[in-house]
Design a protein around this motif. Structure first.
Motif, short mmCIF file in Angstrom:
data_model
loop_
_atom_site.label_atom_id
_atom_site.label_comp_id
_atom_site.label_asym_id
_atom_site.label_seq_id
_atom_site.Cartn_x
_atom_site.Cartn_y
_atom_site.Cartn_z
N PRO A 211 -48.64 -20.92 -17.43
CA PRO A 211 -49.60 -20.41 -18.43
C PRO A 211 -50.40 -21.53 -19.09
CG PRO A 211 -47.44 -19.39 -18.72
CD PRO A 211 -47.26 -20.52 -17.75
N VAL A 212 -49.76 -22.67 -19.35
CA VAL A 212 -50.46 -23.79 -19.98
C VAL A 212 -51.55 -24.31 -19.05
CG1 VAL A 212 -50.22 -26.06 -21.06
CG2 VAL A 212 -48.34 -24.39 -21.20
N ARG A 213 -51.22 -24.41 -17.78
CA ARG A 213 -52.20 -24.90 -16.81
C ARG A 213 -53.41 -23.96 -16.72
NH1 ARG A 213 -52.29 -28.24 -12.52
NH2 ARG A 213 -50.08 -28.73 -12.72
N VAL A 214 -53.15 -22.65 -16.64
CA VAL A 214 -54.25 -21.69 -16.53
C VAL A 214 -55.11 -21.72 -17.79
CG1 VAL A 214 -54.86 -19.26 -16.25
CG2 VAL A 214 -52.98 -20.22 -14.92
N VAL A 215 -54.46 -21.80 -18.95
CA VAL A 215 -55.22 -21.87 -20.21
C VAL A 215 -56.09 -23.13 -20.24
CG1 VAL A 215 -54.95 -22.33 -22.68
CG2 VAL A 215 -53.77 -20.39 -21.63
N CYS A 216 -55.52 -24.27 -19.86
CA CYS A 216 -56.32 -25.51 -19.85
C CYS A 216 -57.47 -25.42 -18.87
CB CYS A 216 -55.42 -26.70 -19.51
SG CYS A 216 -54.28 -27.17 -20.82
N ASP A 217 -57.22 -24.84 -17.69
CA ASP A 217 -58.30 -24.64 -16.72
C ASP A 217 -59.41 -23.78 -17.32
OD1 ASP A 217 -57.59 -26.11 -14.47
OD2 ASP A 217 -56.31 -24.54 -13.68
N GLY A 218 -58.99 -22.69 -17.98
CA GLY A 218 -59.97 -21.78 -18.56
C GLY A 218 -60.77 -22.42 -19.67
N ILE A 219 -60.09 -23.17 -20.54
CA ILE A 219 -60.80 -23.86 -21.62
C ILE A 219 -61.81 -24.85 -21.06
CG2 ILE A 219 -60.53 -25.51 -23.52
CD1 ILE A 219 -57.81 -24.18 -24.10
N ALA A 220 -61.38 -25.62 -20.06
CA ALA A 220 -62.28 -26.60 -19.46
C ALA A 220 -63.50 -25.91 -18.83
CB ALA A 220 -61.54 -27.42 -18.41
N ALA A 221 -63.26 -24.75 -18.21
CA ALA A 221 -64.37 -24.03 -17.57
C ALA A 221 -65.34 -23.48 -18.62
CB ALA A 221 -63.82 -22.89 -16.71
N VAL A 222 -64.80 -22.89 -19.68
CA VAL A 222 -65.65 -22.32 -20.72
C VAL A 222 -66.46 -23.40 -21.44
CG1 VAL A 222 -65.62 -21.19 -22.99
CG2 VAL A 222 -64.29 -20.24 -21.09
N THR A 223 -65.78 -24.47 -21.84
CA THR A 223 -66.50 -25.54 -22.55
C THR A 223 -67.49 -26.24 -21.62
OG1 THR A 223 -64.59 -26.99 -22.15
CG2 THR A 223 -64.76 -25.94 -24.31
N GLY A 224 -67.14 -26.33 -20.34
CA GLY A 224 -68.09 -26.90 -19.38
C GLY A 224 -69.36 -26.06 -19.29
N ALA A 225 -69.20 -24.73 -19.28
CA ALA A 225 -70.36 -23.84 -19.25
C ALA A 225 -71.17 -23.97 -20.54
CB ALA A 225 -69.90 -22.40 -19.04
N MET A 226 -70.50 -24.13 -21.67
CA MET A 226 -71.21 -24.32 -22.93
C MET A 226 -72.02 -25.61 -22.90
SD MET A 226 -68.14 -23.10 -25.49
CE MET A 226 -68.98 -23.59 -27.01
N LEU A 227 -71.44 -26.68 -22.37
CA LEU A 227 -72.14 -27.96 -22.30
C LEU A 227 -73.35 -27.87 -21.36
CD1 LEU A 227 -69.05 -30.35 -22.30
CD2 LEU A 227 -70.73 -30.03 -24.14
N ASP A 228 -73.21 -27.08 -20.30
CA ASP A 228 -74.37 -26.83 -19.43
C ASP A 228 -75.48 -26.14 -20.21
OD1 ASP A 228 -73.32 -28.00 -17.16
OD2 ASP A 228 -72.52 -26.12 -16.35
N ALA A 229 -75.10 -25.20 -21.07
CA ALA A 229 -76.10 -24.49 -21.87
C ALA A 229 -76.86 -25.45 -22.78
CB ALA A 229 -75.42 -23.39 -22.69
N TYR A 230 -76.15 -26.41 -23.36
CA TYR A 230 -76.83 -27.40 -24.20
C TYR A 230 -77.83 -28.21 -23.37
CZ TYR A 230 -73.14 -26.49 -27.63
OH TYR A 230 -72.28 -25.90 -28.51
N ARG A 231 -77.43 -28.54 -22.16
CA ARG A 231 -78.32 -29.33 -21.30
C ARG A 231 -79.59 -28.56 -20.96
NH1 ARG A 231 -73.35 -31.69 -19.54
NH2 ARG A 231 -72.84 -29.99 -18.11
N PHE A 232 -79.50 -27.23 -20.96
CA PHE A 232 -80.68 -26.40 -20.67
C PHE A 232 -81.42 -26.00 -21.93
CE2 PHE A 232 -78.46 -25.80 -16.61
CZ PHE A 232 -79.51 -25.99 -15.72
N GLY A 233 -81.06 -26.61 -23.05
CA GLY A 233 -81.85 -26.42 -24.25
C GLY A 233 -81.31 -25.46 -25.29
N THR A 234 -80.11 -24.92 -25.10
CA THR A 234 -79.52 -24.03 -26.10
C THR A 234 -79.26 -24.80 -27.39
OG1 THR A 234 -78.49 -22.61 -24.46
CG2 THR A 234 -77.53 -22.57 -26.66
N ALA A 235 -79.64 -24.23 -28.51
CA ALA A 235 -79.42 -24.88 -29.80
C ALA A 235 -77.95 -24.80 -30.20
CB ALA A 235 -80.27 -24.21 -30.87
N ALA A 236 -77.44 -25.89 -30.74
CA ALA A 236 -76.04 -25.94 -31.14
C ALA A 236 -75.83 -25.16 -32.44
CB ALA A 236 -75.59 -27.38 -31.33
N GLY A 237 -74.55 -24.82 -32.70
CA GLY A 237 -74.20 -24.08 -33.90
C GLY A 237 -73.42 -24.92 -34.89
#
Length: 233
Positions: free
Chosen positions: A12-38
């Motif tokens: 479960p820890v591994r899957v959670v870490c994988d998921g967090i890394a994937a979600v935050t990676g997608a968020m960082l991609d959004a910033y690179r495409f110009g999404t305004a931070a909160g």
């Protein structure tokens, strides 16, 4: 801790870490495409998750969310039962807090009137994986957090993944097997420490690392694992 059952202990820890890394990676991609931070600087706090759960809820059915909450709770409990190296304490605490707060926010959302008004769950609930669901609006998640906050969360998850990979790939060494043989034979920890020239306190620290490597929470569980899986001669 390289066998299959040890992997299950931390799965479960591994899957959670994988998921967090994937979600935050997608968020960082959004910033690179110009999404305004909160405004949220710490994604492992309740405030972020109370807002984020509604974004996930727009795309993911309650049945999926329920499975996610259960996974987060399993990871939280597994992390609470394990000892880890001191240099991982901050990252470990961040991921554990993320799991706790994410689970709580989902659980609250599921019993809310908003969740009950959502469309019925599909016939097949998507499987839980470490991948980020493609249907979620990650740009909306990115607008909840600062870029530095997303980077810190991603770093914590990635650091734990490296630790888990390294720990689970290492076989027991001769010294660890020697300690386990003595414990299985019923020798007190203080006597094992004296035999090896360690203080009792340092011996307990070594044992804590050994139980983590084996994917167990304590000595009794470790000894049962050693005996049932034939990890020593």
């Amino acid at each position: 801790m390289g066998d299959e059952s040890s992997g299950r202990a931390l799965a479960p820890v591994r899957v959670v870490c994988d998921g967090i890394a994937a979600v935050t990676g997608a968020m960082l991609d959004a910033y690179r495409f110009g999404t305004a931070a909160g405004a949220h600087t710490e994604l492992w706090r309740a405030g972020f998750h109370r807002e984020a759960v509604h974004i996930f809820g727009e795309s993911l059915p309650p049945s999926y969310q329920r499975n996610v909450a259960r996974l987060f709770r399993d990871a939280e409990h597994a992390m609470a039962a394990l000892s880890i190296p001191a240099d991982l304490a901050e990252d470990w605490a961040i991921v554990a807090a993320y799991a706790r707060e994410a689970a709580a926010s989902i659980e609250d959302w599921l019993v809310s009137a908003e969740a009950k008004a959502k469309r019925p769950a599909p016939a097949r609930t998507p499987a839980l994986t470490g991948k980020a669901p493609s249907v979620v609006h990650y740009d909306a998640l990115a607008r909840l957090s600062t870029k530095a906050g997303a980077q810190r969360m991603e770093l914590a998850a990635a650091t734990l993944l490296r630790y888990l990979d390294e720990s689970m790939s290492k076989p027991l060494n001769d010294g660890e097997r020697q300690v386990l043989r003595r414990l299985v034979a019923g020798v007190p920890v203080a006597d094992v420490a004296a035999e090896l020239g360690h203080s009792e306190r340092s011996m307990y620290r070594e044992l804590s690392r050994l139980w983590t490597k084996l994917g167990v929470a304590d000595r009794s569980t470790g000894i049962r694992k050693v005996l049932s899986e034939g990890l020593i001669d």
